[in-house]
Design an enzyme around this catalytic site. Structure first.
Site, PDB file in Angstrom:
ATOM      1  N   ARG A  42      -1.931  54.824 -37.133  1.00  0.00           N
ATOM      2  CA  ARG A  42      -0.841  54.397 -36.242  1.00  0.00           C
ATOM      3  C   ARG A  42       0.462  54.220 -37.026  1.00  0.00           C
ATOM      4  NH1 ARG A  42      -3.291  49.211 -33.520  1.00  0.00           N
ATOM      5  NH2 ARG A  42      -1.404  49.136 -32.262  1.00  0.00           N
ATOM      6  N   ARG A  72      -9.909  45.223 -31.169  1.00  0.00           N
ATOM      7  CA  ARG A  72      -9.537  46.412 -30.401  1.00  0.00           C
ATOM      8  C   ARG A  72      -9.899  47.644 -31.220  1.00  0.00           C
ATOM      9  NH1 ARG A  72      -3.304  45.776 -28.489  1.00  0.00           N
ATOM     10  NH2 ARG A  72      -3.098  47.809 -29.463  1.00  0.00           N
TER      11      ARG A  72
HETATM   12  P1  AMP Z   1       0.688  49.592 -28.299  1.00  0.00           P
HETATM   13  O1  AMP Z   1      -0.108  48.558 -27.584  1.00  0.00           O
HETATM   14  O2  AMP Z   1       2.125  49.651 -27.889  1.00  0.00           O
HETATM   15  O3  AMP Z   1       0.525  49.514 -29.811  1.00  0.00           O
HETATM   16  O4  AMP Z   1       0.085  51.011 -27.861  1.00  0.00           O
HETATM   17  C1  AMP Z   1      -1.285  51.327 -28.080  1.00  0.00           C
HETATM   18  C2  AMP Z   1      -1.462  52.848 -28.048  1.00  0.00           C
HETATM   19  O5  AMP Z   1      -1.072  53.352 -26.755  1.00  0.00           O
HETATM   20  C3  AMP Z   1      -0.620  53.644 -29.030  1.00  0.00           C
HETATM   21  O6  AMP Z   1      -1.200  53.707 -30.326  1.00  0.00           O
HETATM   22  C4  AMP Z   1      -0.568  54.998 -28.341  1.00  0.00           C
HETATM   23  O7  AMP Z   1      -1.802  55.687 -28.486  1.00  0.00           O
HETATM   24  C5  AMP Z   1      -0.441  54.614 -26.875  1.00  0.00           C
HETATM   25  N1  AMP Z   1       0.978  54.461 -26.480  1.00  0.00           N
HETATM   26  C6  AMP Z   1       1.602  53.320 -26.110  1.00  0.00           C
HETATM   27  N2  AMP Z   1       2.894  53.538 -25.833  1.00  0.00           N
HETATM   28  C7  AMP Z   1       3.097  54.854 -26.051  1.00  0.00           C
HETATM   29  C8  AMP Z   1       4.247  55.697 -25.973  1.00  0.00           C
HETATM   30  N3  AMP Z   1       5.468  55.223 -25.615  1.00  0.00           N
HETATM   31  N4  AMP Z   1       4.095  57.013 -26.265  1.00  0.00           N
HETATM   32  C9  AMP Z   1       2.886  57.520 -26.594  1.00  0.00           C
HETATM   33  N5  AMP Z   1       1.774  56.783 -26.720  1.00  0.00           N
HETATM   34  C10 AMP Z   1       1.865  55.456 -26.448  1.00  0.00           C
END
Ligand code: AMP
Length: 216
Positions: free
Chosen positions: A171, A160
């Site tokens: 992150r 990814r």
């Molecule tokens: P994740 O799969 O939960 O690690 O999310 C991947 C990416 O999506 C994150 O690094 C953010 O860029 C975005 N993202 C997901 N959930 C959120 C959230 N609650 N608030 C803001 N950005 C989010």
């Protein structure tokens, strides 16, 4: 039960949310998955979110609060749901409380997936994901039987964009800055339980099941 899975990226929240969701029939609500679906569909929201996600930055609070508000009103969420990757800021957590309160509900439990940073970096940067069904593999195993091809659906398995090492580091920085304050937020509400996420998925699954059973 309305359950919030808190923790850094790579700590296994998504895997455990999927397992718990199938055992309890509480839908698994992942803002990351919702945003990736929007990207794969090429919607305006997806296009806007992609560049932020590729840099390891957060999408705006209003966008993700909107996504969760709409989804949590679904008929299938009446008995409860599992939040994975949301809330990620204090503002999102406050907005969630407001939305739930309007329907006479509240978050029941926050579970913090605790894991050393070195393990997170290794997990995320070595992770490989199926472009189609989202199945996860790892360079240190389990790997797909045929290199780069998903065992489950035959689609391509890739890294990814946001699992590239430089993005992973960003992150984690964003997590410390914006999301970690939520630990105290849920501690103040007396809703937080800490789970050791540095064990095998089966061990984490069983620990999480016990926490949920106890309700704390
Ligand atoms: P994740 O799969 O939960 O690690 O999310 C991947 C990416 O999506 C994150 O690094 C953010 O860029 C975005 N993202 C997901 N959930 C959120 C959230 N609650 N608030 C803001 N950005 C989010």
């Amino acid at each position: 039960m309305i359950l919030v899975l808190l923790g850094p990226p790579g700590s296994g929240k998504g895997t455990q949310a999927t397992r718990l969701s199938s055992q309890r029939s509480w839908p698994h609500l992942s803002t990351g998955d919702m945003l990736r679906t929007a990207i794969s569909r090429g919607t305006k929201l997806g296009l806007e979110a992609k560049s932020l996600m590729d840099q390891g930055l957060l999408v705006s609070d209003s966008v993700v609060v909107g996504l969760i508000t709409e989804r949590s009103l679904g008929e299938d969420c009446k008995q409860g749901f599992i939040l994975d990757g949301f809330p990620r800021t204090i503002e999102q957590a406050q907005a969630l409380d407001t939305v739930l309160a309007k329907n006479g509900k509240a978050v029941d439990l926050g579970v913090l997936f605790d894991m050393p940073e070195a393990d997170l970096i290794k997990r995320l940067s070595g992770r490989r994901t199926c472009l189609k069904c989202g199945s996860m593999y790892h360079v240190d195993g389990p790997r797909p039987e045929v290199d780069g091809v998903c065992d489950r659906c035959g689609a391509e398995v890739v890294q990814r964009d946001d699992d590239r090492i430089e993005v992973v580091q960003k992150r984690l920085e964003v997590y410390h800055q914006k999301t970690e304050p939520l630990i105290q937020f849920y501690r103040n509400q007396k809703k937080l339980t800490v789970l050791n996420a540095a064990c095998s998925p089966v061990e984490v699954e069983s620990a999480l099941a016990k926490i949920v059973e106890r309700g704390c």
